[in-house]
Design a protein around this motif. Sequence first.
Motif, PDB file in Angstrom:
ATOM      1  N   GLY A   1     -18.280   0.854  -1.241  1.00 37.55           N
ATOM      2  CA  GLY A   1     -17.323   0.908  -1.649  1.00 37.55           C
ATOM      3  C   GLY A   1     -16.927   1.006  -3.408  1.00 37.55           C
TER       4      GLY A   1
ATOM      5  N   SER B   1      -6.057   8.483  -1.182  1.00 44.19           N
ATOM      6  CA  SER B   1      -6.191   7.759  -2.206  1.00 44.19           C
ATOM      7  C   SER B   1      -7.644   7.919  -2.844  1.00 44.19           C
ATOM      8  CB  SER B   1      -6.526   6.595  -1.890  1.00 44.19           C
ATOM      9  OG  SER B   1      -7.677   5.984  -1.284  1.00 44.19           O
ATOM     10  N   GLN B   2      -7.537   7.169  -4.303  1.00 43.03           N
ATOM     11  CA  GLN B   2      -8.990   8.192  -4.767  1.00 43.03           C
ATOM     12  C   GLN B   2     -10.492   7.751  -3.725  1.00 43.03           C
ATOM     13  OE1 GLN B   2      -9.897   6.177  -8.578  1.00 43.03           O
ATOM     14  NE2 GLN B   2     -11.922   6.943  -8.426  1.00 43.03           N
TER      15      GLN B   2
ATOM     16  N   TYR C   1     -12.261  -2.516   5.012  1.00 43.47           N
ATOM     17  CA  TYR C   1     -11.103  -2.471   4.448  1.00 43.47           C
ATOM     18  C   TYR C   1     -10.333  -1.222   4.954  1.00 43.47           C
ATOM     19  CZ  TYR C   1     -13.584   0.334   0.773  1.00 43.47           C
ATOM     20  OH  TYR C   1     -14.364   1.682   0.298  1.00 43.47           O
ATOM     21  N   LEU C   2      -9.189  -1.573   4.227  1.00 42.72           N
ATOM     22  CA  LEU C   2      -8.541  -0.194   5.087  1.00 42.72           C
ATOM     23  C   LEU C   2      -8.045   0.299   3.743  1.00 42.72           C
ATOM     24  CD1 LEU C   2      -5.022  -0.781   5.062  1.00 42.72           C
ATOM     25  CD2 LEU C   2      -5.727  -2.213   6.527  1.00 42.72           C
ATOM     26  N   ARG C   3      -7.647   2.172   3.467  1.00 39.15           N
ATOM     27  CA  ARG C   3      -6.784   2.287   2.008  1.00 39.15           C
ATOM     28  C   ARG C   3      -6.504   3.433   3.026  1.00 39.15           C
ATOM     29  NH1 ARG C   3     -11.566   5.310  -0.488  1.00 39.15           N
ATOM     30  NH2 ARG C   3     -12.453   6.707   0.882  1.00 39.15           N
ATOM     31  N   ARG C   4      -5.571   3.852   1.682  1.00 41.09           N
ATOM     32  CA  ARG C   4      -4.360   4.992   2.120  1.00 41.09           C
ATOM     33  C   ARG C   4      -5.922   6.335   2.296  1.00 41.09           C
ATOM     34  NH1 ARG C   4       1.548   5.975  -0.063  1.00 41.09           N
ATOM     35  NH2 ARG C   4       0.084   8.114   0.329  1.00 41.09           N
TER      36      ARG C   4
ATOM     37  N   GLN D   1     -15.960   3.626  -6.676  1.00 39.44           N
ATOM     38  CA  GLN D   1     -15.111   4.919  -7.557  1.00 39.44           C
ATOM     39  C   GLN D   1     -15.776   5.747  -8.325  1.00 39.44           C
ATOM     40  OE1 GLN D   1     -11.400   3.322  -6.793  1.00 39.44           O
ATOM     41  NE2 GLN D   1     -11.104   3.380  -5.056  1.00 39.44           N
TER      42      GLN D   1
ATOM     43  N   SER E   1     -14.423   7.034  -2.545  1.00 40.59           N
ATOM     44  CA  SER E   1     -14.856   5.365  -2.590  1.00 40.59           C
ATOM     45  C   SER E   1     -15.909   6.071  -2.233  1.00 40.59           C
ATOM     46  CB  SER E   1     -14.711   4.560  -2.782  1.00 40.59           C
ATOM     47  OG  SER E   1     -13.954   4.163  -1.136  1.00 40.59           O
TER      48      SER E   1
ATOM     49  N   ILE F   1      -4.289   6.434   7.102  1.00 42.85           N
ATOM     50  CA  ILE F   1      -5.421   4.886   6.736  1.00 42.85           C
ATOM     51  C   ILE F   1      -6.789   5.682   6.606  1.00 42.85           C
ATOM     52  CG2 ILE F   1      -3.140   4.213   5.861  1.00 42.85           C
ATOM     53  CD1 ILE F   1      -4.237   2.149   8.081  1.00 42.85           C
ATOM     54  N   GLU F   2      -7.358   5.016   6.257  1.00 46.15           N
ATOM     55  CA  GLU F   2      -9.324   4.621   6.628  1.00 46.15           C
ATOM     56  C   GLU F   2      -9.571   3.531   6.725  1.00 46.15           C
ATOM     57  OE1 GLU F   2     -11.113   8.798   4.744  1.00 46.15           O
ATOM     58  OE2 GLU F   2     -10.689   7.708   3.372  1.00 46.15           O
TER      59      GLU F   2
ATOM     60  N   LEU G   1       0.995  -1.131  -0.285  1.00 42.83           N
ATOM     61  CA  LEU G   1       0.105  -0.159   0.025  1.00 42.83           C
ATOM     62  C   LEU G   1       1.123   0.983  -0.247  1.00 42.83           C
ATOM     63  CD1 LEU G   1      -2.955  -1.082   2.565  1.00 42.83           C
ATOM     64  CD2 LEU G   1      -2.934  -1.237  -0.128  1.00 42.83           C
TER      65      LEU G   1
END
Length: 98
Positions: A50, A42-43, A36-39, A52, A45, A25-26, A17
């Motif tokens: 989820g 990031s784009q 889930y997690l993401r930066r 996008q 969503s 992170i979220e 990642l």
Amino acid sequence: MDNKGRVTLPAQLRQQLDLYPGAEIEFLVKEGGEWYLRRADSQPSCRYCGLQVDLVTIGRDTLCRRCAEKYYRALAQKLGLGEVGASGNLNNKKGKLR
């Protein structure tokens, strides 16, 4: 997870990642309890599914059009504002918002 609620991510996941110390992170939760997690940078969503694409922002929430319409219809029903027509307008029996 430690007793303060902190989570340690495995090194392989951090590399995948492109996370670095101090990166934000979220943790996102979908309908049905999946998460889930993401930066954080990031784009964007949809908060619920989820997706996008076809996004709308309402306050601090980002939703896809499908989830936004479901939310709008549920909110109108919950508040007793009448049914939402195909055009998105409220079909209130009294012709005005209560």
